[in-house]
Design a protein around this motif. Sequence first.
Motif, PDB file in Angstrom:
ATOM      1  N   GLN A  38      48.895   5.962  10.026  1.00  9.37           N
ATOM      2  CA  GLN A  38      49.287   6.760   8.882  1.00  9.37           C
ATOM      3  C   GLN A  38      49.275   8.239   9.252  1.00  9.37           C
ATOM      4  N   ALA A  39      50.242   8.964   8.726  1.00  9.55           N
ATOM      5  CA  ALA A  39      50.393  10.377   9.059  1.00  9.55           C
ATOM      6  C   ALA A  39      49.293  11.227   8.448  1.00  9.55           C
ATOM      7  N   MET A  40      48.933  12.271   9.178  1.00  5.67           N
ATOM      8  CA  MET A  40      47.976  13.247   8.679  1.00  5.67           C
ATOM      9  C   MET A  40      48.558  13.905   7.428  1.00  5.67           C
ATOM     10  N   SER A  41      47.703  14.207   6.486  1.00  9.16           N
ATOM     11  CA  SER A  41      48.132  14.868   5.255  1.00  9.16           C
ATOM     12  C   SER A  41      47.494  16.246   5.186  1.00  9.16           C
ATOM     13  N   SER A  42      48.261  17.219   4.740  1.00 13.71           N
ATOM     14  CA  SER A  42      47.712  18.570   4.572  1.00 13.71           C
ATOM     15  C   SER A  42      47.306  18.819   3.122  1.00 13.71           C
ATOM     16  N   THR A  43      47.353  17.784   2.292  1.00 18.45           N
ATOM     17  CA  THR A  43      46.962  17.914   0.890  1.00 18.45           C
ATOM     18  C   THR A  43      45.484  18.276   0.811  1.00 18.45           C
ATOM     19  N   PRO A  44      45.152  19.335   0.085  1.00 18.96           N
ATOM     20  CA  PRO A  44      43.736  19.711  -0.034  1.00 18.96           C
ATOM     21  C   PRO A  44      42.989  18.762  -0.975  1.00 18.96           C
ATOM     22  N   ALA A  45      41.674  18.881  -0.971  1.00 14.23           N
ATOM     23  CA  ALA A  45      40.862  18.089  -1.903  1.00 14.23           C
ATOM     24  C   ALA A  45      41.338  18.366  -3.323  1.00 14.23           C
ATOM     25  N   GLU A  46      41.461  17.296  -4.092  1.00 15.24           N
ATOM     26  CA  GLU A  46      41.925  17.435  -5.461  1.00 15.24           C
ATOM     27  C   GLU A  46      41.290  16.338  -6.308  1.00 15.24           C
ATOM     28  N   GLY A  47      40.695  16.717  -7.430  1.00 12.01           N
ATOM     29  CA  GLY A  47      40.141  15.731  -8.347  1.00 12.01           C
ATOM     30  C   GLY A  47      38.953  14.977  -7.795  1.00 12.01           C
ATOM     31  N   VAL A  48      38.160  15.627  -6.928  1.00 12.28           N
ATOM     32  CA  VAL A  48      37.007  14.973  -6.310  1.00 12.28           C
ATOM     33  C   VAL A  48      35.735  15.735  -6.664  1.00 12.28           C
ATOM     34  N   VAL A  76      33.160  11.053  -6.867  1.00 11.81           N
ATOM     35  CA  VAL A  76      33.987  10.501  -7.932  1.00 11.81           C
ATOM     36  C   VAL A  76      35.382  11.074  -7.719  1.00 11.81           C
ATOM     37  N   VAL A  77      36.350  10.178  -7.553  1.00  9.33           N
ATOM     38  CA  VAL A  77      37.736  10.573  -7.311  1.00  9.33           C
ATOM     39  C   VAL A  77      38.532  10.202  -8.561  1.00  9.33           C
ATOM     40  N   GLN A  78      39.041  11.207  -9.222  1.00  9.98           N
ATOM     41  CA  GLN A  78      39.805  11.002 -10.453  1.00  9.98           C
ATOM     42  C   GLN A  78      41.183  10.402 -10.131  1.00  9.98           C
ATOM     43  N   PRO A  79      41.848   9.805 -11.137  1.00 11.16           N
ATOM     44  CA  PRO A  79      43.202   9.293 -10.912  1.00 11.16           C
ATOM     45  C   PRO A  79      44.096  10.392 -10.312  1.00 11.16           C
ATOM     46  N   GLY A  80      44.789  10.063  -9.234  1.00 15.41           N
ATOM     47  CA  GLY A  80      45.623  11.037  -8.533  1.00 15.41           C
ATOM     48  C   GLY A  80      44.845  11.914  -7.570  1.00 15.41           C
ATOM     49  N   SER A  99      32.819   1.538  -7.907  1.00 14.22           N
ATOM     50  CA  SER A  99      33.743   1.088  -8.940  1.00 14.22           C
ATOM     51  C   SER A  99      35.141   1.605  -8.646  1.00 14.22           C
ATOM     52  N   GLY A 100      36.124   0.849  -9.102  1.00 14.13           N
ATOM     53  CA  GLY A 100      37.514   1.249  -8.949  1.00 14.13           C
ATOM     54  C   GLY A 100      38.132   0.747  -7.661  1.00 14.13           C
ATOM     55  N   GLN A 101      39.303   1.296  -7.374  1.00 15.30           N
ATOM     56  CA  GLN A 101      40.078   0.942  -6.193  1.00 15.30           C
ATOM     57  C   GLN A 101      40.710   2.206  -5.632  1.00 15.30           C
ATOM     58  N   TRP A 131      42.096   9.802   1.784  1.00 16.97           N
ATOM     59  CA  TRP A 131      42.028   8.787   0.743  1.00 16.97           C
ATOM     60  C   TRP A 131      42.726   9.308  -0.510  1.00 16.97           C
ATOM     61  N   LYS A 132      43.305   8.388  -1.301  1.00 15.04           N
ATOM     62  CA  LYS A 132      43.915   8.766  -2.570  1.00 15.04           C
ATOM     63  C   LYS A 132      43.658   7.694  -3.612  1.00 15.04           C
ATOM     64  N   ASN A 133      43.348   8.158  -4.819  1.00  7.10           N
ATOM     65  CA  ASN A 133      43.177   7.256  -5.951  1.00  7.10           C
ATOM     66  C   ASN A 133      44.516   7.159  -6.675  1.00  7.10           C
ATOM     67  N   ASP A 134      45.233   6.071  -6.446  1.00  6.81           N
ATOM     68  CA  ASP A 134      46.526   5.842  -7.092  1.00  6.81           C
ATOM     69  C   ASP A 134      46.393   5.075  -8.401  1.00  6.81           C
ATOM     70  N   SER A 135      45.168   4.782  -8.808  1.00  4.21           N
ATOM     71  CA  SER A 135      44.958   4.007 -10.031  1.00  4.21           C
ATOM     72  C   SER A 135      44.865   4.921 -11.251  1.00  4.21           C
ATOM     73  N   LYS A 136      44.666   4.311 -12.399  1.00  2.00           N
ATOM     74  CA  LYS A 136      44.533   5.058 -13.658  1.00  2.00           C
ATOM     75  C   LYS A 136      43.070   5.259 -14.055  1.00  2.00           C
ATOM     76  N   GLN A 137      42.141   4.788 -13.190  1.00  2.61           N
ATOM     77  CA  GLN A 137      40.709   4.883 -13.458  1.00  2.61           C
ATOM     78  C   GLN A 137      40.017   5.695 -12.370  1.00  2.61           C
ATOM     79  N   PRO A 138      38.936   6.411 -12.713  1.00  2.00           N
ATOM     80  CA  PRO A 138      38.155   7.088 -11.662  1.00  2.00           C
ATOM     81  C   PRO A 138      37.570   6.066 -10.679  1.00  2.00           C
TER      82      PRO A 138
END
Length: 157
Positions: A38-48, A76-80, A99-101, A131-138
């Motif tokens: 998987q490619a490296m992502s330059s996305t900063p921490a978000e919703g963590v 805790v990683v929020q949705p998105g 908890s969550g996925q 890592w990314k939370n693609d779900s609708k739950q934390p």
Amino acid sequence: MTTTRTFLATALFGCLFAGAAQAGSCPADKMVPDGKGQAMSSTPAEGVTDTIIATNDLAQQGIGINDRLFRLRRLVVQPGGVVPWHSHGDRPAIIYIISGQITEYASTCAVPIVHKAGEATAEMHATAHWWKNDSKQPVELLSADLFHKTTSDDHMM
């Protein structure tokens, strides 16, 4: 108090690793050399949210590890939300999904890896990922690692 914390952190670390399912790893036929996954992502921490629960200075334990803290964190990683790209080249860790996925994008796996509640994953020297939370739950995680005492960011992923 320190002895109690040391005992609790060690017990928790051992129980999590020994008792948790080891699912959520890269399928054997999808493992690739580092950098080919998987490619490296330059996305900063978000919703963590990253909370340090306990640390133990290993230099004070008489085991010959003088530059590390044994660290236990709750994330805790929020949705998105995104845990940004980072490497475990010199910082092994174990992650337990409470908890969550959540989806992991690793440099050594040709496909995304889905982690579900009740699973644990070891992050070794060859691990570089995000890592990314693609779900609708934390998603709630526990992270236990051997953290460099000289690192300036106590919340380094």
